[in-house]
Design a protein around this motif. Structure first.
Motif, short mmCIF file in Angstrom:
data_model
loop_
_atom_site.label_atom_id
_atom_site.label_comp_id
_atom_site.label_asym_id
_atom_site.label_seq_id
_atom_site.Cartn_x
_atom_site.Cartn_y
_atom_site.Cartn_z
N ALA A 31 0.84 -1.20 0.00
CA ALA A 31 0.00 0.00 0.00
C ALA A 31 0.88 1.26 0.00
O ALA A 31 2.05 1.21 0.39
N PRO A 32 0.31 2.40 -0.46
CA PRO A 32 1.11 3.62 -0.63
C PRO A 32 1.85 4.08 0.63
O PRO A 32 2.96 4.59 0.54
N ALA A 33 1.23 3.89 1.81
CA ALA A 33 1.88 4.38 3.04
C ALA A 33 3.23 3.69 3.24
O ALA A 33 4.20 4.30 3.69
N TYR A 34 3.30 2.42 2.91
CA TYR A 34 4.57 1.71 3.06
C TYR A 34 5.58 2.12 2.00
O TYR A 34 6.78 2.25 2.27
N THR A 35 5.10 2.32 0.79
CA THR A 35 6.00 2.72 -0.30
C THR A 35 6.79 3.97 0.07
O THR A 35 7.98 4.07 -0.22
N GLU A 36 6.11 4.90 0.74
CA GLU A 36 6.78 6.13 1.16
C GLU A 36 7.92 5.81 2.13
O GLU A 36 9.02 6.37 2.00
N VAL A 37 7.67 4.88 3.05
CA VAL A 37 8.72 4.47 4.00
C VAL A 37 9.89 3.85 3.26
O VAL A 37 11.06 4.19 3.50
N LEU A 38 9.59 2.98 2.32
CA LEU A 38 10.64 2.29 1.57
C LEU A 38 11.49 3.28 0.76
O LEU A 38 12.72 3.19 0.72
N ARG A 39 10.82 4.21 0.11
CA ARG A 39 11.52 5.24 -0.66
C ARG A 39 12.47 6.05 0.24
O ARG A 39 13.61 6.32 -0.11
N GLU A 40 11.94 6.46 1.39
CA GLU A 40 12.74 7.30 2.29
C GLU A 40 13.95 6.53 2.82
O GLU A 40 15.06 7.04 2.84
N ILE A 41 13.71 5.30 3.25
CA ILE A 41 14.83 4.49 3.78
C ILE A 41 15.88 4.30 2.71
O ILE A 41 17.08 4.45 2.96
N THR A 42 15.45 3.98 1.50
CA THR A 42 16.41 3.72 0.42
C THR A 42 17.25 4.97 0.16
O THR A 42 18.48 4.88 0.04
N ALA A 43 16.60 6.12 0.10
CA ALA A 43 17.35 7.36 -0.14
C ALA A 43 18.34 7.62 0.99
O ALA A 43 19.50 8.00 0.76
N ARG A 44 17.90 7.40 2.23
CA ARG A 44 18.78 7.66 3.38
C ARG A 44 19.94 6.67 3.42
O ARG A 44 21.06 7.04 3.78
N LEU A 45 19.68 5.42 3.06
CA LEU A 45 20.77 4.43 3.09
C LEU A 45 21.81 4.73 2.02
O LEU A 45 23.00 4.47 2.22
N LYS A 46 21.38 5.26 0.89
CA LYS A 46 22.36 5.62 -0.14
C LYS A 46 23.33 6.67 0.40
O LYS A 46 24.54 6.57 0.18
N LYS A 47 22.80 7.64 1.14
CA LYS A 47 23.68 8.67 1.72
C LYS A 47 24.63 8.04 2.74
O LYS A 47 25.82 8.35 2.76
N VAL A 48 24.07 7.18 3.56
CA VAL A 48 24.88 6.56 4.62
C VAL A 48 26.00 5.70 4.01
O VAL A 48 27.11 5.64 4.54
N LEU A 49 25.70 5.06 2.89
CA LEU A 49 26.68 4.18 2.24
C LEU A 49 27.61 4.97 1.30
O LEU A 49 28.56 4.41 0.77
N GLY A 50 27.30 6.22 1.07
CA GLY A 50 28.11 7.00 0.13
C GLY A 50 28.03 6.46 -1.28
O GLY A 50 29.05 6.26 -1.94
#
Lengths: 383, 383
Positions: A31-50
């Motif tokens: 459902a859309p509410a989860y997709t938003e969480v997944l998008r945010e986590i993925t973007a944040r992990l990219k920063k954390v991993l450089g």
């Protein structure tokens, strides 16, 4: 009444906001509410991993993500080098061997980091090597390897460098793209102060090329399935993800963002230095001889005292969970974690309790000496 | 203000006590406090599975546990039968094929259960078959297979019967030992009303014998590693488990114990019957032609209405998440879950919202007819 403190190298203490984020009403993973969480986590992990490359997320422990790097990049019989400075390096070798890779193991005495020169020689004499596995921070001793130096050896030879940074990531610098790392696996329960149950991997373009040629079977761990699911019109996971943990993880990553990654590294470095100064000031000997990372400190118990006894008394008398030694080091060392949701006063109270524990066990120790040792480091850092 | 209702076949709604149990202070997975949780969960899962044999627990989705049954029991080239009545049967076949098993697939039209006679014939003509995979409740259609009947065929032939009961367990009877099932895999996020992230498997002694001979590589999924870790002086998991989820799962299993397993099965049967009676009373056609389980009901949208539209409007207008069709059935059916933490009034409010949704979409529907259909079933059950 006894408060509890979790001073292990993982799982680590979880902030109340992150704990409570788990308790939000369950949402459906398509459902859309989860997709938003997944998008945010993925973007944040990219920063954390450089990295600007892909990140895949698994419901599993860090070991699952380690297995994923083996089965996604390689084929039976492939020659790989596993660099081991401790328990978790040995684990990577065991996984690679289980899946039929031909493993050359570069083992170092526990308490020492790996020497890039040894890898250089090994790659010269085994030019058919397809990948190198290395632990960033091996929590069995607290020793950290110099990933950048290893990336300088593997990258020009087009050899994949696969990093277990389950405990390193967030506590020390790591730049997946800039250092030419190919797969970096990590998890939620260490520097990222979230309960265990989430693992993730950053994947370079070289690694993706290897994924295409890999002939080891894979289903749950398939990077391709994760990528395909994420690239659907509504980004999702291929299989039901641990939704409540991911919601909490997203909260923790927001806290990381707020602190700033560089500040988080500095904090971990300061806490590690203070811990070590305090322990030395108490007259204790540290286990590692060099190459310390920032996540955990391994300590030799005083002559004639079993490390396990110290761990038990710290827990029972003072509510502080620290860790004993693993494998061969059981009883011979104890380990204090300073990873994740930890600040200066946590270090101070841990060393104060350790002083009292040692005194109870009949060890001659100057009360307050360890605390003073940490205070001096903290005050100097602010000056 | 809009309340949210999760009426999908999983993840399902989580009771507040279980949600909040996740938020307790983190404990270390090798410390005594966790051991107690692990012991309790293991004992409770044995009761739920109807077995005196071993239970292993994974941090993963149910699919991970499905993969575990393939890699722990078999070797490349082994002949197996996969019985598929839907999306999740197809998944078991895909996993078995990925790991190099020789798969004979018995596929049934979606909406029909499997016929034991077909398996009997197949086993007669392929006496070298080592295992049979079957879905208990396939949530893609709501159809349930008669596990006991299949166990009567596999057991005397010494063929392993491996059951995906991710959604069946807890919503319908299942007796691992009495029905001669060999591996039953399930998860936390269905009837057991816990967030996703925990999977588990009950393992028969025949299955353990196969584990000893299996030549497929395994590490994270190794049953042997789980057993060895559990049998240490302090029972533990081989790798860091999802501690906060397990603490919550234990709370949920306490609730199951309090309700009683038989009562839980009856409740699910009643909710399923009422849902179906209500839908029929509204003039809707059910998708499955027989063999209904108790966890989910698949419904054909009225002529000319896309199933996806119904799902979207239910969510956006009424806050109720139901599920659409998967794979080939996308848009062609919608599915109402009644699994886990669900009571009579949840069914009533869902059908009331569905009536309003259909009215909004221009379908001729008598308001209150579906609700009345469920009420009649509920009142009759009490009489």
């Amino acid at each position: 009444m006894q408060k509890k403190y979790l001073m292990t190298p993982g799982p680590t203490s979880v902030p109340t906001d992150v704990l409570l984020a788990q308790a939000r009403d369950m949402i459906h993973h398509r459902a859309p509410a989860y997709t938003e969480v997944l998008r945010e986590i993925t973007a944040r992990l990219k920063k954390v991993l450089g990295t600007e490359g892909d990140v895949v997320i698994f419901g599993s422990s860090g070991t699952g993500a380690m297995e994923s790097s083996v089965v996604n990049l390689f084929s039976p019989g492939d020659k790989v080098v596993v660099i081991s400075v401790g328990y978790f390096g040995d684990r990577y070798a065991a996984i690679a061997e289980e899946f039929g890779l031909q493993v050359i193991k570069l083992s170092y005495p526990r308490g020492s980091p790996a020497d890039p020169l040894d890898l250089e020689k090994t790659l010269e004499s085994h030019p058919e090597t397809k990948g190198v596995f290395i632990t960033h921070l091996d929590t069995s001793t607290g020793v950290e390897n110099d990933l950048e130096a290893f990336g300088r050896l593997t990258n020009p030879r087009n050899v994949a460098l696969i990093v277990d940074s389950i405990s390193g990531l967030g506590s020390s610098p790591l730049y997946l793209d800039a250092w030419n790392l190919d797969v970096v696996v990590s998890g939620s329960q260490k520097a990222f102060m979230t309960p265990p149950g989430i693992a993730f991997a950053g994947i370079s373009s070289r690694a993706w090329n290897m994924v295409e040629r890999s002939r080891l079977p894979k289903f749950y761990w398939s990077y391709q399935k994760s990528k395909d699911a994420y690239n659907k019109p509504i980004p999702q996971n291929p299989f039901t993800p641990p939704v409540s943990l991911l919601v909490a993880f997203n909260e923790a990553l927001k806290m990381v963002e707020k602190e700033g990654l560089e500040n988080m590294w500095s904090r971990h470095r300061l806490l590690a230095e203070a811990t070590r100064a305090g322990l030395r000031a108490m007259g204790l000997k540290l286990f590692a001889t060099g190459g310390w990372g920032n996540g955990v400190t391994s300590v030799l118990p005083p002559e004639g005292v079993d490390g396990g006894k110290i761990v038990r008394m710290m827990r029972e008398e003072f509510g502080i969970t620290i860790a004993g030694g693993q494998g061969d080091l059981k009883g011979k060392i104890f380990r204090i974690g300073h990873l994740g949701y930890v600040d200066r006063l946590d270090i101070i109270l841990t060393l104060a309790a350790l002083e009292m524990t040692l005194a109870r066990l009949g060890v001659e120790v100057e009360l307050g000496s360890g605390v003073r040792g940490t205070q001096e480091v903290f005050l100097k850092a602010e000056g």
